[in-house]
Design a protein around this motif. Structure first.
Motif, PDB file in Angstrom:
ATOM      1  N   ILE A 248       4.802 -70.520 -89.454  1.00 28.20           N
ATOM      2  CA  ILE A 248       4.426 -69.577 -90.036  1.00 28.20           C
ATOM      3  C   ILE A 248       3.130 -70.630 -90.440  1.00 28.20           C
ATOM      4  O   ILE A 248       2.898 -71.552 -90.063  1.00 28.20           O
ATOM      5  CB  ILE A 248       5.340 -71.180 -91.508  1.00 28.20           C
ATOM      6  CG1 ILE A 248       7.225 -70.393 -91.601  1.00 28.20           C
ATOM      7  CG2 ILE A 248       4.022 -69.853 -93.136  1.00 28.20           C
ATOM      8  CD1 ILE A 248       7.308 -70.770 -92.746  1.00 28.20           C
ATOM      9  N   VAL A 249       1.871 -69.753 -90.568  1.00 30.85           N
ATOM     10  CA  VAL A 249       0.893 -69.681 -90.224  1.00 30.85           C
ATOM     11  C   VAL A 249       0.286 -69.089 -91.260  1.00 30.85           C
ATOM     12  O   VAL A 249       0.419 -68.545 -92.525  1.00 30.85           O
ATOM     13  CB  VAL A 249      -0.306 -68.658 -89.716  1.00 30.85           C
ATOM     14  CG1 VAL A 249      -1.422 -68.909 -89.965  1.00 30.85           C
ATOM     15  CG2 VAL A 249       0.212 -68.829 -88.206  1.00 30.85           C
ATOM     16  N   ILE A 250      -0.706 -70.956 -91.938  1.00 28.72           N
ATOM     17  CA  ILE A 250      -1.230 -71.162 -93.653  1.00 28.72           C
ATOM     18  C   ILE A 250      -2.176 -71.589 -93.254  1.00 28.72           C
ATOM     19  O   ILE A 250      -3.026 -71.878 -92.756  1.00 28.72           O
ATOM     20  CB  ILE A 250      -0.303 -72.111 -94.300  1.00 28.72           C
ATOM     21  CG1 ILE A 250       1.579 -71.950 -94.211  1.00 28.72           C
ATOM     22  CG2 ILE A 250      -0.682 -72.330 -95.810  1.00 28.72           C
ATOM     23  CD1 ILE A 250       2.154 -73.338 -95.386  1.00 28.72           C
ATOM     24  N   PRO A 251      -3.008 -70.653 -94.351  1.00 28.12           N
ATOM     25  CA  PRO A 251      -4.456 -70.212 -93.920  1.00 28.12           C
ATOM     26  C   PRO A 251      -5.285 -71.507 -95.070  1.00 28.12           C
ATOM     27  O   PRO A 251      -4.338 -72.047 -95.894  1.00 28.12           O
ATOM     28  CB  PRO A 251      -5.217 -68.898 -94.661  1.00 28.12           C
ATOM     29  CG  PRO A 251      -3.790 -68.799 -94.997  1.00 28.12           C
ATOM     30  CD  PRO A 251      -2.595 -69.121 -94.411  1.00 28.12           C
ATOM     31  N   GLY A 252      -6.436 -71.274 -94.453  1.00 20.10           N
ATOM     32  CA  GLY A 252      -7.133 -72.079 -95.738  1.00 20.10           C
ATOM     33  C   GLY A 252      -7.578 -71.701 -97.195  1.00 20.10           C
ATOM     34  O   GLY A 252      -7.260 -70.308 -97.754  1.00 20.10           O
ATOM     35  N   ILE A 253      -8.480 -72.204 -98.418  1.00 20.79           N
ATOM     36  CA  ILE A 253      -8.498 -71.717 -99.266  1.00 20.79           C
ATOM     37  C   ILE A 253      -9.645 -70.678 -99.012  1.00 20.79           C
ATOM     38  O   ILE A 253     -10.250 -70.791 -97.885  1.00 20.79           O
ATOM     39  CB  ILE A 253      -9.652 -73.240 -99.947  1.00 20.79           C
ATOM     40  CG1 ILE A 253      -9.647 -72.578-101.846  1.00 20.79           C
ATOM     41  CG2 ILE A 253     -10.456 -73.485 -99.308  1.00 20.79           C
ATOM     42  CD1 ILE A 253      -9.988 -73.347-102.450  1.00 20.79           C
ATOM     43  N   LEU A 254      -9.620 -69.916 -99.397  1.00 23.63           N
ATOM     44  CA  LEU A 254     -10.143 -68.283 -99.215  1.00 23.63           C
ATOM     45  C   LEU A 254     -10.163 -67.443 -98.122  1.00 23.63           C
ATOM     46  O   LEU A 254      -9.722 -66.480 -97.513  1.00 23.63           O
ATOM     47  CB  LEU A 254     -11.791 -69.146 -99.352  1.00 23.63           C
ATOM     48  CG  LEU A 254     -12.489 -69.905-100.062  1.00 23.63           C
ATOM     49  CD1 LEU A 254     -13.555 -69.637 -99.889  1.00 23.63           C
ATOM     50  CD2 LEU A 254     -12.626 -68.693-101.333  1.00 23.63           C
ATOM     51  N   GLY A 255      -8.998 -67.961 -97.819  1.00 23.52           N
ATOM     52  CA  GLY A 255      -8.554 -67.691 -96.502  1.00 23.52           C
ATOM     53  C   GLY A 255      -7.064 -66.380 -96.491  1.00 23.52           C
ATOM     54  O   GLY A 255      -6.048 -65.322 -95.160  1.00 23.52           O
ATOM     55  N   SER A 256      -6.996 -66.185 -97.945  1.00 26.22           N
ATOM     56  CA  SER A 256      -5.741 -65.327 -97.746  1.00 26.22           C
ATOM     57  C   SER A 256      -6.553 -64.170 -98.651  1.00 26.22           C
ATOM     58  O   SER A 256      -7.335 -64.018 -99.586  1.00 26.22           O
ATOM     59  CB  SER A 256      -4.740 -65.444 -98.688  1.00 26.22           C
ATOM     60  OG  SER A 256      -4.135 -66.890 -98.162  1.00 26.22           O
ATOM     61  N   ARG A 257      -5.992 -62.588 -98.272  1.00 21.84           N
ATOM     62  CA  ARG A 257      -6.101 -61.445 -99.414  1.00 21.84           C
ATOM     63  C   ARG A 257      -5.440 -61.638-100.480  1.00 21.84           C
ATOM     64  O   ARG A 257      -4.773 -62.276-100.744  1.00 21.84           O
ATOM     65  CB  ARG A 257      -5.629 -60.251 -98.444  1.00 21.84           C
ATOM     66  CG  ARG A 257      -7.259 -59.593 -97.049  1.00 21.84           C
ATOM     67  CD  ARG A 257      -7.275 -58.631 -96.779  1.00 21.84           C
ATOM     68  NE  ARG A 257      -5.168 -58.607 -96.360  1.00 21.84           N
ATOM     69  CZ  ARG A 257      -4.848 -58.988 -94.797  1.00 21.84           C
ATOM     70  NH1 ARG A 257      -6.304 -59.293 -93.598  1.00 21.84           N
ATOM     71  NH2 ARG A 257      -3.802 -58.840 -94.401  1.00 21.84           N
ATOM     72  N   LEU A 258      -6.532 -61.336-101.382  1.00 22.42           N
ATOM     73  CA  LEU A 258      -6.336 -60.847-102.987  1.00 22.42           C
ATOM     74  C   LEU A 258      -6.756 -59.624-103.154  1.00 22.42           C
ATOM     75  O   LEU A 258      -7.453 -58.776-102.777  1.00 22.42           O
ATOM     76  CB  LEU A 258      -7.288 -61.591-104.418  1.00 22.42           C
ATOM     77  CG  LEU A 258      -6.669 -62.867-103.468  1.00 22.42           C
ATOM     78  CD1 LEU A 258      -7.798 -63.964-104.413  1.00 22.42           C
ATOM     79  CD2 LEU A 258      -5.078 -64.036-103.337  1.00 22.42           C
ATOM     80  N   VAL A 259      -5.765 -58.647-103.478  1.00 20.75           N
ATOM     81  CA  VAL A 259      -5.166 -57.376-104.614  1.00 20.75           C
ATOM     82  C   VAL A 259      -5.006 -57.050-105.106  1.00 20.75           C
ATOM     83  O   VAL A 259      -4.226 -57.618-106.011  1.00 20.75           O
ATOM     84  CB  VAL A 259      -4.967 -57.004-103.000  1.00 20.75           C
ATOM     85  CG1 VAL A 259      -4.734 -54.788-103.867  1.00 20.75           C
ATOM     86  CG2 VAL A 259      -5.482 -56.726-101.666  1.00 20.75           C
ATOM     87  N   ASP A 260      -5.798 -56.290-106.231  1.00 20.93           N
ATOM     88  CA  ASP A 260      -5.590 -55.921-107.464  1.00 20.93           C
ATOM     89  C   ASP A 260      -4.488 -55.113-106.803  1.00 20.93           C
ATOM     90  O   ASP A 260      -4.140 -54.105-106.898  1.00 20.93           O
ATOM     91  CB  ASP A 260      -7.096 -55.192-108.016  1.00 20.93           C
ATOM     92  CG  ASP A 260      -6.261 -54.783-109.734  1.00 20.93           C
ATOM     93  OD1 ASP A 260      -5.460 -54.046-110.091  1.00 20.93           O
ATOM     94  OD2 ASP A 260      -6.977 -54.806-110.592  1.00 20.93           O
ATOM     95  N   GLU A 261      -3.211 -55.640-108.023  1.00 21.66           N
ATOM     96  CA  GLU A 261      -2.264 -54.674-107.813  1.00 21.66           C
ATOM     97  C   GLU A 261      -1.541 -53.186-108.306  1.00 21.66           C
ATOM     98  O   GLU A 261      -1.221 -52.494-107.730  1.00 21.66           O
ATOM     99  CB  GLU A 261      -0.824 -56.025-108.559  1.00 21.66           C
ATOM    100  CG  GLU A 261       1.201 -55.260-108.307  1.00 21.66           C
ATOM    101  CD  GLU A 261       1.448 -56.324-108.438  1.00 21.66           C
ATOM    102  OE1 GLU A 261       2.551 -56.356-107.873  1.00 21.66           O
ATOM    103  OE2 GLU A 261       1.274 -56.909-109.310  1.00 21.66           O
ATOM    104  N   THR A 262      -2.724 -52.906-109.601  1.00 18.15           N
ATOM    105  CA  THR A 262      -2.290 -51.753-110.144  1.00 18.15           C
ATOM    106  C   THR A 262      -3.663 -50.666-109.601  1.00 18.15           C
ATOM    107  O   THR A 262      -2.816 -49.683-109.320  1.00 18.15           O
ATOM    108  CB  THR A 262      -2.999 -51.793-111.834  1.00 18.15           C
ATOM    109  OG1 THR A 262      -1.875 -52.809-112.619  1.00 18.15           O
ATOM    110  CG2 THR A 262      -3.357 -51.346-112.694  1.00 18.15           C
ATOM    111  N   SER A 263      -4.795 -51.014-108.852  1.00 19.85           N
ATOM    112  CA  SER A 263      -5.798 -50.165-108.259  1.00 19.85           C
ATOM    113  C   SER A 263      -4.952 -50.339-106.634  1.00 19.85           C
ATOM    114  O   SER A 263      -5.837 -48.900-106.710  1.00 19.85           O
ATOM    115  CB  SER A 263      -7.262 -50.635-108.749  1.00 19.85           C
ATOM    116  OG  SER A 263      -7.367 -51.536-108.598  1.00 19.85           O
ATOM    117  N   GLY A 264      -5.077 -51.610-106.086  1.00 21.08           N
ATOM    118  CA  GLY A 264      -4.402 -51.286-105.316  1.00 21.08           C
ATOM    119  C   GLY A 264      -5.879 -52.001-104.401  1.00 21.08           C
ATOM    120  O   GLY A 264      -6.378 -51.320-103.255  1.00 21.08           O
TER     121      GLY A 264
END
Length: 257
Positions: free
Chosen positions: A51-67
């Motif tokens: 399991i690879v766990i990235p650091g802070i700011l290392g995961s993409r964030l997406v608006d679930e409504t607009s994509g």
């Protein structure tokens, strides 16, 4: 838990050093694949899934409504993080009388940030080299392969909402590990007739290492309301064989202040 590296994990760590700029300036490097060819080509049941766990700011964030990409993309069509609207999109709405763990919005994580998109057709590498190094060691990332229509179950990304606390994300990691453990056990039986117990190896960068350490020590236990530390139970350690931390500030970080 063990702290010795298997040959496959050894080659991964060596390749990470080579790709991170820590290698000697000489152009000639040892042919690690020649020495660990069997381990590097292994896909089977004898290696722990990673399991690879990235650091802070290392995961993409997406608006679930607009994509729309909230974090992980800059340039044309991206959210301007310096604008008031961009800041509101990034921020978790605060509610008086509600604990931080209960605050939510429409933004969700979308996996590790393998590449940062600057403009259409132009991007820079983030965690893609780490994932490539793991692939050389025989650990093919499931999320990347699924996009290509292939199957694999030796490597998983744990993306997380880094705006939340490590305690909140440790509980999400516990759910993630339970889900992937059931999946890997099912695949091991389907492919090999193997019903052995499954343990994971974790490769965690920076704050991801703190998240993983919290999970190992406390499982999904929240931080007590009085601000004290949870009781150390090592509840998460029973599911993990090895933890490899890369640049994790276990002694604290002045920048956090």
């Amino acid at each position: 838990m063990k702290y010795l590296l298997t040959p496959a994990l050894f080659i991964v760590v060596c390749l990470l050093h080579l790709s991170s700029g820590c290698a000697p300036t000489s152009k000639s490097h040892p042919d690690l694949l020649m020495h660990y060819e069997e381990a590097a080509a292994s896909h089977g049941q004898r290696i722990n899934p990673i399991i690879v766990i990235p650091g802070i700011l290392g995961s993409r964030l997406v608006d679930e409504t607009s994509g729309k990409m909230v974090w992980g993309s800059y340039g044309i069509g991206s959210i301007n993080h310096s604008s008031a609207k961009g800041k509101r999109t990034m921020a978790i709405p605060m509610k008086q009388g509600h604990p931080l763990s209960s605050l939510t919005d429409g933004v969700v994580q979308d996996g590790a940030l393998d590449r940062l998109t600057l403009n259409p057709g132009f991007s820079v590498s983030a965690y893609s080299k780490l994932l490539q190094a793991l692939a050389v060691g025989g650990y093919r990332d499931q999320q990347i392969l699924e996009k290509k229509g292939a199957e694999h179950f030796t490597c998983f990304q744990f993306g997380y909402d880094w705006r939340l606390s490590n305690a909140d994300n440790a509980a999400r990691l516990a759910d993630f590990i339970e889900e992937k453990k059931a999946y890997v056990k099912k695949e091991n039986f389907r492919r090999y007739g193997n019903r052995d117990e499954v343990k994971f190896d974790i490769v965690a960068h920076s704050m991801g290492g703190l998240l993983a350490r919290y999970y190992l020590m406390y499982g999904r236990a929240p931080v007590p309301s009085d601000g004290s530390s949870p009781k150390v139970t090592w509840a998460g350690a029973q599911h993990v064989d090895r933890l490899i931390q890369l640049g994790t500030p276990n002694g604290g970080s002045a920048e956090a202040i």
